[in-house]
Design an enzyme around this catalytic site. Structure first.
Site: not given
Length: 252
Positions: A85, A173, A232
Site C-alpha cells: 500500500s 496531525d 487489499h
C-alpha cells in the site's frame, strides 16, 4: 533513521526490507518476517510518523524513499524490497530514485497512480477515542466500534495504540495534512529495470487492468499475480499464500 527490527542473521543473500502501509508498523509484519528469515535477514521498519520512528512535518514519497535508502545503506547497501500500500508506493519511488540499492522489488496491492479515496475517516475515529477511559485494548475497541464496523480494521488500528502511555503511535496531525500526497503519486520519470513483482488481492480494486501500462512503463520487467479470495490486506488475509508467492519470486 527509521526504527528498524532485524529478524534472523545476515546471510549471503541480500536482506529483505519490509515496508508497511498507512497506519501500520513493523510489528504488523512480525510473523511473516520471522517465517521469511529462515533464508535471509529481514529488516522491518516503522515509517516516518508511525510506530517508534521519528516525527516529521512531511509524508511525501520522496522523503519516505529517502528514509528507506538510508536504512539500506546502513545494512549493506543493497536489498530486496517488499512494500504494501503506502509502503509499496514508497518502495516504487525508492527503486526509481535509487535503483542501485534495490535488488528485487515486490509491490503488494498498490499501483503507481493517484487514488480518489481518503483514509482520513480512520484518523477521525482514532481521535474520537477518549484515551483517558482506556485501561485495556478492549476498552478502545468498544469505542472504535461505534464508527468502524470492520473488526479486522479495528484490530489493525489498535496495534498502533500504546495503552499504557494512553497515546497513538501515529502522528495523526501530519498524516491528515499530508493525506493528498499519500493517496496521490508524484510525477516521475525514468524506469526501474530490475525484477519487479506486483502481487494483488483478487477481490481488491487497488490494482486494475487499466494500471498495467503505467506499471510496465516504469517497471518494464514487472510480473503480476493475484492471491485468490484476498483483498487489499492480502498478507493478513492469506499469509501462507502470500509467503509462498514472495518466496517463489525471491528465489526465482
Amino acid at each position: 533513521m527509521l526504527n528498524t527490527v532485524l529478524t534472523g542473521p545476515a546471510t549471503d543473500l541480500p536482506p529483505l526490507l519490509i515496508v508497511h502501509g498507512l497506519y501500520g508498523s513493523a510489528r504488523n509484519w512480525g510473523v511473516i518476517a520471522k517465517r521469511l528469515s529462515d533464508e535471509r535477514q529481514v529488516i522491518s521498519v516503522d515509517m516516518r510518523n508511525h510506530g517508534e520512528s521519528p516525527r516529521f512535518d512531511t509524508q511525501s514519497y520522496a522523503d519516505m524513499a529517502g528514509d528507506l535508502a538510508e536504512v539500506i545503506r546502513a545494512h549493506g547497501g543493497r536489498a530486496d524490497v517488499l512494500g504494501h500500500s503506502m509502503g509499496g508506493k514508497a518502495s516504487m519511488i525508492l527503486a526509481l530514485n535509487h535503483p542501485e540499492l534495490v535488488n528485487r522489488l515486490i509491490v503488494a496491492d498498490i499501483a503507481p497512480v493517484a487514488y480518489t479515496h481518503s483514509q482520513v475517516q480512520f484518523i477521525d475515529a482514532m481521535r474520537d477515542v477518549d484515551l483517558s477511559l482506556v485501561e485495556n485494548r478492549s476498552d478502545a475497541d468498544a469505542q472504535l466500534a461505534k464508527v468502524v464496523d470492520d473488526a479486522g480494521i479495528r484490530a489493525f488500528l489498535l496495534q498502533s495504540l500504546d495503552v499504557k502511555a494512553q497515546k497513538w503511535r501515529l502522528n495523526l496531525d501530519v498524516l491528515e495534512a499530508e493525506m493528498p500526497k499519500i493517496v496521490g503519486f508524484p510525477e516521475v520519470s525514468g524506469a526501474f529495470e530490475g525484477p519487479s513483482f506486483f502481487l494483488s488481492g483478487a477481490t481488491s480494486d487497488y490494482v486494475l487492468p487499466d494500471h498495467r501500462p503505467t506499471i510496465k512503463s516504469l517497471f518494464p520487467a514487472s510480473k503480476f499475480a493475484k492471491i485468490p479470495q484476498a483483498g487489499h490486506w492480502l498478507h493478513a488475509e492469506k499469509p501462507r499464500d502470500f509467503e509462498a508467492a514472495i518466496r517463489a519470486f525471491l528465489n526465482a
